[in-house]
Write a protein that holds these residues in place. Structure first.
Motif, mmCIF file in Angstrom:
data_model
loop_
_atom_site.group_PDB
_atom_site.id
_atom_site.type_symbol
_atom_site.label_atom_id
_atom_site.label_comp_id
_atom_site.label_asym_id
_atom_site.label_seq_id
_atom_site.Cartn_x
_atom_site.Cartn_y
_atom_site.Cartn_z
ATOM 1 N N UNK A 55 0.844 -1.188 0.000
ATOM 2 C CA UNK A 55 0.000 0.000 0.000
ATOM 3 C C UNK A 55 0.880 1.239 0.000
ATOM 4 N N UNK A 56 0.319 2.322 -0.541
ATOM 5 C CA UNK A 56 1.034 3.594 -0.579
ATOM 6 C C UNK A 56 0.857 4.232 0.787
ATOM 7 N N UNK A 57 1.975 4.405 1.480
ATOM 8 C CA UNK A 57 1.955 4.950 2.821
ATOM 9 C C UNK A 57 2.010 6.471 2.790
ATOM 10 N N UNK A 58 2.795 7.010 1.855
ATOM 11 C CA UNK A 58 2.910 8.465 1.729
ATOM 12 C C UNK A 58 3.188 8.808 0.272
ATOM 13 N N UNK A 59 2.567 9.909 -0.184
ATOM 14 C CA UNK A 59 2.782 10.334 -1.565
ATOM 15 C C UNK A 59 2.719 11.855 -1.599
ATOM 16 N N UNK A 60 3.710 12.432 -2.250
ATOM 17 C CA UNK A 60 3.762 13.886 -2.422
ATOM 18 C C UNK A 60 4.314 14.159 -3.819
ATOM 19 N N UNK A 61 4.419 15.417 -4.176
ATOM 20 C CA UNK A 61 4.902 15.753 -5.513
ATOM 21 C C UNK A 61 6.307 15.197 -5.762
ATOM 22 N N UNK A 62 7.131 15.160 -4.756
ATOM 23 C CA UNK A 62 8.516 14.751 -4.937
ATOM 24 C C UNK A 62 8.843 13.291 -4.679
#
Length: 143
Positions: A55-62
């Motif tokens: 699972x995706x735990x954290x996602x940001x532009x970078x």
């Protein structure tokens, strides 16, 4: 010499059958519970994968950070396609990271809490020796 009443033997036999039925039911319940627990390990928030779940735990532009759970004995390609500055780190379990460069393959056991940089110009494969949980963190190449 003692005398055994046949009716008593039948009652004991019924008790044994009832105990066996009860034991079989208990074993069946424990197996279902174990199956439910295994599903929970790869259920929400994990998305099922052939190797276990992620699972995706954290996602940001970078960057993007995923948590993977890999079953013992599974081999997982660590893809660098469209990614750069990728780092993997075990949080639990034992695994070997295979780094494939042409005809050569280097194998390195990776340890929990020891981040490993994944080079985009080489193919990497994780081989889970035990059940493994790991983080992958990477930035996406702007296309």
């Amino acid at each position: 010499m003692s005398h055994v009443d046949p009716e008593v033997d039948l009652e004991n036999e019924d008790d044994i059958d009832a105990d066996a039925d009860s034991d079989a039911k208990q074993v069946e319940d424990e197996e279902e519970e174990a199956d439910d627990q295994e599903q929970d390990d790869y259920g929400e928030p994990f998305e099922a994968r052939s190797f276990g779940g992620e699972f995706v735990w954290a996602k940001a532009k970078g960057y993007t950070c995923k948590i993977l759970r890999v079953r013992a004995g599974e081999k997982v390609l660590v893809s660098t396609r469209g990614r750069q500055d990728m780092v993997v780190m075990l949080t639990g379990g034992r695994a070997v990271l295979e780094v494939i460069d042409g005809d050569e393959t280097d194998r390195v056991e990776i340890m929990p809490a020891a981040p490993v940089r994944v080079h985009p110009e080489r193919e990497h494969r994780l081989v889970a020796m035990t059940e493994v949980e790991m983080f992958t963190v990477y930035s996406v190449i702007d296309g």
